[in-house]
Design an enzyme around this catalytic site. Structure first.
Site, PDB file in Angstrom:
ATOM      1  CB  THR A  20      -0.911   0.006   1.253  1.00 54.90           C
ATOM      2  OG1 THR A  20      -1.596  -1.243   1.289  1.00 54.90           O
ATOM      3  CG2 THR A  20      -1.896   1.153   1.237  1.00 54.90           C
ATOM      4  CB  VAL A  21       3.148   2.752   2.474  1.00 59.24           C
ATOM      5  CG1 VAL A  21       3.878   4.084   2.618  1.00 59.24           C
ATOM      6  CG2 VAL A  21       2.006   2.682   3.481  1.00 59.24           C
ATOM      7  CE  LYS A 115       2.501   1.755  11.888  1.00 59.55           C
ATOM      8  NZ  LYS A 115       1.285   1.888  11.074  1.00 59.55           N
ATOM      9  CB  VAL A 142       3.316   8.472  14.868  1.00 58.45           C
ATOM     10  CG1 VAL A 142       2.183   9.001  15.751  1.00 58.45           C
ATOM     11  CG2 VAL A 142       4.244   7.589  15.689  1.00 58.45           C
ATOM     12  CD  GLU A 200      -3.754  -5.501   8.896  1.00 58.23           C
ATOM     13  OE1 GLU A 200      -3.270  -6.626   9.054  1.00 58.23           O
ATOM     14  OE2 GLU A 200      -3.097  -4.454   8.863  1.00 58.23           O
ATOM     15  CG  ASP A 211      -1.478   0.638  14.793  1.00 55.00           C
ATOM     16  OD1 ASP A 211      -0.602   0.434  13.932  1.00 55.00           O
ATOM     17  OD2 ASP A 211      -2.117   1.707  14.874  1.00 55.00           O
ATOM     18  CE  LYS A 215      -0.104   4.064  14.061  1.00 49.61           C
ATOM     19  NZ  LYS A 215      -1.488   3.918  13.596  1.00 49.61           N
ATOM     20  N   GLY A 323      -3.405   5.029   4.711  1.00 52.19           N
ATOM     21  CA  GLY A 323      -3.637   5.104   3.265  1.00 52.19           C
ATOM     22  C   GLY A 323      -2.315   5.318   2.569  1.00 52.19           C
TER      23      GLY A 323
HETATM   24  N1  LIG Z   1      -0.934   1.172   5.124  1.00 53.39           N
HETATM   25  C1  LIG Z   1      -0.906   2.313   5.782  1.00 53.39           C
HETATM   26  O1  LIG Z   1      -1.824   3.119   5.667  1.00 53.39           O
HETATM   27  C2  LIG Z   1       0.250   2.637   6.671  1.00 53.39           C
HETATM   28  C3  LIG Z   1       0.274   3.851   7.364  1.00 53.39           C
HETATM   29  C4  LIG Z   1       1.371   4.188   8.150  1.00 53.39           C
HETATM   30  C5  LIG Z   1       2.417   3.284   8.273  1.00 53.39           C
HETATM   31  N2  LIG Z   1       2.356   2.092   7.626  1.00 53.39           N
HETATM   32  C6  LIG Z   1       3.486   1.158   7.791  1.00 53.39           C
HETATM   33  O2  LIG Z   1       4.150   1.037   6.552  1.00 53.39           O
HETATM   34  C7  LIG Z   1       4.664  -0.279   6.406  1.00 53.39           C
HETATM   35  C8  LIG Z   1       4.106  -0.906   5.126  1.00 53.39           C
HETATM   36  O3  LIG Z   1       2.693  -0.978   5.229  1.00 53.39           O
HETATM   37  P1  LIG Z   1       1.774  -1.392   3.982  1.00 53.39           P
HETATM   38  O4  LIG Z   1       0.376  -1.147   4.406  1.00 53.39           O
HETATM   39  O5  LIG Z   1       2.291  -0.761   2.751  1.00 53.39           O
HETATM   40  O6  LIG Z   1       2.047  -2.973   3.940  1.00 53.39           O
HETATM   41  P2  LIG Z   1       1.600  -4.002   2.811  1.00 53.39           P
HETATM   42  O7  LIG Z   1       0.599  -3.410   1.896  1.00 53.39           O
HETATM   43  O8  LIG Z   1       1.304  -5.285   3.496  1.00 53.39           O
HETATM   44  O9  LIG Z   1       2.952  -4.199   1.951  1.00 53.39           O
HETATM   45  C9  LIG Z   1       4.076  -4.846   2.451  1.00 53.39           C
HETATM   46  C10 LIG Z   1       5.073  -5.043   1.322  1.00 53.39           C
HETATM   47  O10 LIG Z   1       6.239  -5.664   1.855  1.00 53.39           O
HETATM   48  C11 LIG Z   1       6.553  -6.809   1.097  1.00 53.39           C
HETATM   49  N3  LIG Z   1       7.106  -7.841   1.984  1.00 53.39           N
HETATM   50  C12 LIG Z   1       6.557  -8.379   3.083  1.00 53.39           C
HETATM   51  N4  LIG Z   1       7.370  -9.281   3.621  1.00 53.39           N
HETATM   52  C13 LIG Z   1       8.468  -9.305   2.833  1.00 53.39           C
HETATM   53  C14 LIG Z   1       9.673 -10.048   2.863  1.00 53.39           C
HETATM   54  N5  LIG Z   1       9.907 -10.965   3.799  1.00 53.39           N
HETATM   55  N6  LIG Z   1      10.590  -9.812   1.893  1.00 53.39           N
HETATM   56  C15 LIG Z   1      10.348  -8.909   0.929  1.00 53.39           C
HETATM   57  N7  LIG Z   1       9.226  -8.174   0.852  1.00 53.39           N
HETATM   58  C16 LIG Z   1       8.301  -8.387   1.785  1.00 53.39           C
HETATM   59  C17 LIG Z   1       5.260  -7.284   0.507  1.00 53.39           C
HETATM   60  O11 LIG Z   1       5.602  -8.051  -0.612  1.00 53.39           O
HETATM   61  P3  LIG Z   1       4.532  -8.774  -1.558  1.00 53.39           P
HETATM   62  O12 LIG Z   1       3.918  -7.620  -2.305  1.00 53.39           O
HETATM   63  O13 LIG Z   1       5.360  -9.619  -2.400  1.00 53.39           O
HETATM   64  O14 LIG Z   1       3.591  -9.469  -0.635  1.00 53.39           O
HETATM   65  C18 LIG Z   1       4.571  -5.957   0.202  1.00 53.39           C
HETATM   66  O15 LIG Z   1       4.999  -5.448  -1.038  1.00 53.39           O
HETATM   67  C19 LIG Z   1       4.279  -1.018   7.681  1.00 53.39           C
HETATM   68  O16 LIG Z   1       5.330  -0.946   8.601  1.00 53.39           O
HETATM   69  C20 LIG Z   1       3.088  -0.245   8.202  1.00 53.39           C
HETATM   70  O17 LIG Z   1       2.939  -0.337   9.601  1.00 53.39           O
HETATM   71  C21 LIG Z   1       1.315   1.743   6.829  1.00 53.39           C
END
Ligand SMILES: NC(=O)c1ccc[n+]([C@@H]2O[C@H](COP(=O)([O-])OP(=O)(O)OC[C@H]3O[C@@H](n4cnc5c(N)ncnc54)[C@H](OP(=O)(O)O)[C@@H]3O)[C@@H](O)[C@H]2O)c1
Length: 425
Positions: A20-21, A115, A142, A200, A211, A215, A323
């Site tokens: 997502t990010v 986080k 955060v 989720e 979570d 933070k 997001g």
């Molecule tokens: N989503 C939000 O709104 C948000 C907001 C603030 C902070 N964050 C933080 O930002 C980070 C990413 O969040 P997200 O929502 O973008 O997560 P996500 O959508 O689950 O994406 C995670 C990515 O990491 C890859 N990945 C996971 N395990 C891996 C591994 N062992 N080796 C290589 N690649 C791996 C996944 O690969 P595949 O694509 O191959 O599965 C995917 O591309 C997290 O720490 C989260 O807490 C997220």
């Protein structure tokens, strides 16, 4: 040096994770209009040179130029000589932790939104970055797109921070808002949120307040100069005979309705307060707040962080806490801060020890509770004596210690959950 010259050679960025990010960050880094906007502000735009994912061949709806290397060999990528900054957007403790550690120790800067990793390993990673003289930045960890960490360190540097509190988890705030507005049960709202992708499949990290605890640990490190042990932070609402379940899983729709009738909202609030030197109390639990207050009126997935400080008073940071696009804003800001040579998110603050921090439930609070077994006319005198406000079976008490309110309520109904009433600053 004319600051408008900016840095001359672009930072070479390796992006770990294209979820997502990560995908939103990649899109901006490759976007011509974004790059010229950055250049117009005197900074050489960072260059995406590599992405590391589990399956480099899987289509991701993102056109990566052929010059951008794709690899699943993340261990090698983070120590590659052709990389200046590693952007970790994988999430979770491992392998993210060892990748970030290796990158820092080998002289690469790191930007992360992780986080969980920071709250659990922050003091170790901070030491690694300090020793290697590299930058570790984590604004996205955060409140997603809301800039709050850098302002606490930089713009509020002339203040003594007394308290930080906020709604920092959009999923639980959405669930509580929907329960309060529609009168629906927790399970009902949760399953709809899961269907729509707001929650989720395993919601425990959000609804059991992990979570938000992570933070809060990060906010406390920057506001109070200590890394709180994230697992020791209190994540439950008080019940009469035993602790209520952590987070929002035990909040009942009836309680939200009765709170509203007394002008209150129940919100999952993460808060930390200053003691004589450092952070003395912290908790993440559902609390009652005035419905028209900034916390009480923050609905849906919006995040709000309030900082109470001297001499400024109370300042608030509010906006999209999650997001891909919103969160990419914070990641990109960190990249540009590194390009400007601004160093780590903690800036000039001294190293922070890791500490255990108790909650504040032993302090005197007003309390809100609903005793469904009671009807107004039959309120036992023991309860009417302590009521500041009451409406049918809902009560707000005068300030008293947790033990005192428990003692009063035990004979009435030992299953009651009692909510601290959070006073306005
Ligand atoms: N989503 C939000 O709104 C948000 C907001 C603030 C902070 N964050 C933080 O930002 C980070 C990413 O969040 P997200 O929502 O973008 O997560 P996500 O959508 O689950 O994406 C995670 C990515 O990491 C890859 N990945 C996971 N395990 C891996 C591994 N062992 N080796 C290589 N690649 C791996 C996944 O690969 P595949 O694509 O191959 O599965 C995917 O591309 C997290 O720490 C989260 O807490 C997220």
């Amino acid at each position: 040096v004319d600051p408008r010259d900016g840095n001359r050679s672009p930072l070479r960025v390796a992006l770990l994770g294209l979820g997502t990010v990560g995908k939103a960050v990649a899109q901006q880094l490759l976007d011509t209009a974004w790059r010229s906007g950055v250049a117009a502000r005197g900074i050489t735009p960072p260059e995406l040179v590599a992405v590391g994912v589990r399956d480099p061949d899987r289509p991701r709806g993102l056109e990566l130029p052929s010059a951008v290397r794709r690899t699943d060999a993340l261990d090698d990528l983070v120590v590659d000589d052709g990389i200046d900054v590693v952007v970790e957007l994988i999430g979770g403790l491992q392998p993210a932790g060892s990748l970030v550690g290796r990158a820092l120790e080998s002289g690469r800067h790191v930007v992360t939104g992780n986080k969980a990793l920071l709250a659990c390993e922050g003091h170790v990673l901070e030491s690694a970055a300090r020793e290697a003289g590299t930058a570790l930045r984590f604004e996205a960890s955060v409140a997603g797109g809301v800039p709050v960490l850098a302002p606490i360190v930089n713009d509020l540097a002339g203040n003594r921070i007394d308290a930080i509190r906020g709604i920092v988890n959009g999923t639980t705030n959405h669930i509580l808002s929907a329960m309060a507005e529609d009168g629906r049960d927790y399970e009902d709202v949760l399953s709809e949120a899961q269907e729509r992708g707001y929650a989720e499949a395993d919601p425990s990290g959000d609804v059991e307040a992990w979570d938000a605890a992570y933070k809060l640990a990060i906010l406390a490190r920057l506001g109070f100069g200590e890394w709180p042990e994230a697992t020791s932070l209190r994540r439950a609402a008080p019940a009469v005979v035993a602790d209520a379940p952590a987070g929002i899983t035990g909040v009942r729709t009836r309680e939200l309705e009765r709170a509203a009738s007394l002008g209150l909202s129940i919100k999952l609030v993460a808060r930390a307060e200053r003691g004589r030197d450092g952070c003395s109390r912290a908790s993440i639990m559902p609390v009652a707040v005035r419905g028209t207050s900034p916390l009480g009126s923050t609905g849906g997935v919006t995040n709000l962080v309030e900082v109470i400080a001297e001499p400024v008073g109370r300042v608030a940071f509010r906006g999209p806490g999650a997001g891909g696009r919103a969160t990419s804003s914070a990641v990109l800001a960190d990249l540009l801060a590194i390009a400007r040579g601004e160093g780590s998110t903690w800036g000039p603050l001294p190293p922070a020890p890791s500490v255990t921090i108790p909650d504040d439930l032993d302090e005197e609070h007003s309390w809100f509770f609903v005793a469904t077994s009671l009807v107004g006319a039959h309120t036992p005198p023991r309860l009417s004596e302590i009521a500041l406000a009451a409406d049918d079976e809902a009560f707000v008490t005068r300030p008293m210690a947790l033990a005192a309110i428990r003692e009063r309520l035990a004979p009435v109904d030992p299953s009651i959950t009692i909510y601290p009433l959070l006073a306005e600053a």
